[in-house]
Design a protein around this motif. Structure first.
Motif, PDB file in Angstrom:
ATOM      1  N   ILE A 229       1.306  -9.815  -0.782  1.00  0.00           N
ATOM      2  CA  ILE A 229       2.434  -9.183  -0.101  1.00  0.00           C
ATOM      3  C   ILE A 229       2.633  -7.747  -0.584  1.00  0.00           C
ATOM      4  O   ILE A 229       2.785  -6.820   0.220  1.00  0.00           O
ATOM      5  N   TYR A 230       2.614  -7.564  -1.911  1.00  0.00           N
ATOM      6  CA  TYR A 230       2.891  -6.220  -2.431  1.00  0.00           C
ATOM      7  C   TYR A 230       1.766  -5.239  -2.127  1.00  0.00           C
ATOM      8  O   TYR A 230       2.027  -4.059  -1.862  1.00  0.00           O
ATOM      9  N   LEU A 231       0.518  -5.700  -2.126  1.00  0.00           N
ATOM     10  CA  LEU A 231      -0.566  -4.790  -1.742  1.00  0.00           C
ATOM     11  C   LEU A 231      -0.504  -4.456  -0.252  1.00  0.00           C
ATOM     12  O   LEU A 231      -0.821  -3.336   0.156  1.00  0.00           O
ATOM     13  N   SER A 232      -0.095  -5.412   0.569  1.00  0.00           N
ATOM     14  CA  SER A 232      -0.033  -5.155   2.014  1.00  0.00           C
ATOM     15  C   SER A 232       1.049  -4.138   2.360  1.00  0.00           C
ATOM     16  O   SER A 232       0.984  -3.488   3.412  1.00  0.00           O
ATOM     17  N   LYS A 233       2.033  -3.962   1.481  1.00  0.00           N
ATOM     18  CA  LYS A 233       3.098  -2.998   1.753  1.00  0.00           C
ATOM     19  C   LYS A 233       2.578  -1.559   1.762  1.00  0.00           C
ATOM     20  O   LYS A 233       3.241  -0.659   2.285  1.00  0.00           O
ATOM     21  N   ARG A 234       1.402  -1.335   1.201  1.00  0.00           N
ATOM     22  CA  ARG A 234       0.793  -0.003   1.291  1.00  0.00           C
ATOM     23  C   ARG A 234       0.545   0.369   2.744  1.00  0.00           C
ATOM     24  O   ARG A 234       0.643   1.540   3.129  1.00  0.00           O
ATOM     25  N   HIS A 235       0.217  -0.615   3.557  1.00  0.00           N
ATOM     26  CA  HIS A 235      -0.082  -0.365   4.969  1.00  0.00           C
ATOM     27  C   HIS A 235       1.174   0.057   5.728  1.00  0.00           C
ATOM     28  O   HIS A 235       1.103   0.887   6.636  1.00  0.00           O
ATOM     29  N   THR A 236       2.308  -0.528   5.359  1.00  0.00           N
ATOM     30  CA  THR A 236       3.554  -0.125   6.009  1.00  0.00           C
ATOM     31  C   THR A 236       3.894   1.316   5.655  1.00  0.00           C
ATOM     32  O   THR A 236       4.331   2.092   6.514  1.00  0.00           O
ATOM     33  N   LEU A 237       3.688   1.684   4.395  1.00  0.00           N
ATOM     34  CA  LEU A 237       3.934   3.070   4.005  1.00  0.00           C
ATOM     35  C   LEU A 237       3.009   4.015   4.769  1.00  0.00           C
ATOM     36  O   LEU A 237       3.456   5.048   5.284  1.00  0.00           O
ATOM     37  N   ALA A 238       1.729   3.672   4.879  1.00  0.00           N
ATOM     38  CA  ALA A 238       0.784   4.511   5.622  1.00  0.00           C
ATOM     39  C   ALA A 238       1.195   4.620   7.087  1.00  0.00           C
ATOM     40  O   ALA A 238       1.095   5.690   7.703  1.00  0.00           O
ATOM     41  N   PHE A 239       1.673   3.520   7.649  1.00  0.00           N
ATOM     42  CA  PHE A 239       2.149   3.507   9.035  1.00  0.00           C
ATOM     43  C   PHE A 239       3.302   4.494   9.216  1.00  0.00           C
ATOM     44  O   PHE A 239       3.340   5.275  10.173  1.00  0.00           O
ATOM     45  N   LEU A 240       4.242   4.481   8.290  1.00  0.00           N
ATOM     46  CA  LEU A 240       5.380   5.396   8.367  1.00  0.00           C
ATOM     47  C   LEU A 240       4.933   6.845   8.169  1.00  0.00           C
ATOM     48  O   LEU A 240       5.423   7.755   8.846  1.00  0.00           O
ATOM     49  N   GLU A 241       4.008   7.052   7.252  1.00  0.00           N
ATOM     50  CA  GLU A 241       3.503   8.408   7.001  1.00  0.00           C
ATOM     51  C   GLU A 241       2.818   8.982   8.237  1.00  0.00           C
ATOM     52  O   GLU A 241       2.879  10.193   8.484  1.00  0.00           O
ATOM     53  N   ASP A 242       2.170   8.126   9.014  1.00  0.00           N
ATOM     54  CA  ASP A 242       1.405   8.582  10.175  1.00  0.00           C
ATOM     55  C   ASP A 242       2.253   8.745  11.436  1.00  0.00           C
ATOM     56  O   ASP A 242       1.733   9.162  12.476  1.00  0.00           O
TER      57      ASP A 242
END
Length: 260
Positions: free
Chosen positions: A129-142
């Motif tokens: 779960i915590y590693l997958s949260k990197r993808h949400t951050l990248a999504f917001l950054e993009d």
């Protein structure tokens, strides 16, 4: 990817649900204005037998990666993040776990930042779960349109590093608030147990029953110790939440120890 510009601020009323679909594990958040979903695509049904069901080793980057990283790489391939708004506007992102997201937000740094802010990873699911949260951050950054409206209650800032720290702190705060709720319930249960034990103690004294009296005294002492432990835990969590109001700059963090 943005399908068309978002021109108004959406009111947010959150309800969280978790779903599992074929080949994916998904977290979806639905509101009156949008649906937000994170789904992690799997290769294998479960971690192998060498992956611990529960982790009781050191809360370090090296320890956690040695315990879970092989299974994580074997089991998962990519994460999809989607935000669908009521008027048909759709934002989506799909990044591979190996290569794409690791290049943007390395696992070592990500885990290190979480651990230094008090996050505890207790099993493989926490790790996933915590590693997958990197993808949400990248999504917001993009998606700058989403950042402009403070999507997911994120701050309005163009500073990428500040945005990242705010997102990390948001994860930590969410977990700590959950722990506070659970610990507060434990406090109430233990108080009720102490109250019952005190009544039993009074009855044992009146009945002049030394054996029963000793047994109840032991129960009472144990409950009082549990209550003190939970109160210490609550104090620690509150201190973490207070600390999050003054985020630690990344350059002040102790360099993480990389796994071998």
């Amino acid at each position: 990817m943005k399908h068309r510009n978002l021109t108004r601020i959406f009111s947010i009323l959150t309800a969280l649900s978790i779903a599992t679909v074929f080949g994916f594990q998904a977290n979806s958040q639905t509101t009156t204005s949008f649906t937000f979903a994170e789904s992690i695509e799997g290769r294998a049904p479960a971690p192998d037998n060498t992956t611990p069901a529960e982790y009781d080793g050191p809360q370090t980057v090296k320890g956690l990666m040695n315990a879970f990283d092989t299974a994580y790489n074997q089991r998962f391939s990519k994460v999809k993040v989607t935000a669908t708004f009521g008027d048909g506007v759709v934002y989506r992102s799909e990044l591979a776990i190996s290569g794409e997201i690791d290049a943007r937000h390395s696992r070592v740094e990500w885990l290190h930042m979480l651990l230094q802010r008090g996050i505890t990873i207790e099993d493989f699911d926490d790790y996933r779960i915590y590693l997958s949260k990197r993808h949400t951050l990248a999504f917001l950054e993009d998606n700058p349109d989403l950042r402009k409206i403070g999507f997911l209650s994120m701050p309005l800032t163009d500073d990428q590093e500040a945005y990242k720290l705010a997102y990390i702190n948001k994860l930590v705060k969410k977990k700590n608030q959950k722990e506070i709720r659970e610990a507060s319930k434990r406090v109430e249960r233990i108080k009720e147990q102490i109250e019952r034990s005190e009544k039993q103690l009074e009855r044992a004294k009146k009945q002049s029953n030394p054996q029963r009296l000793k047994h109840v005294q032991v129960q009472l002492e144990r409950a009082e110790k549990q209550l003190e432990d939970v109160r210490v835990q609550l104090k620690r969590i509150q201190e973490v939440l207070e600390h999050l109001k003054k985020p630690t700059p990344p350059q002040d963090l102790t360099p993480p120890e990389k796994p071998k």
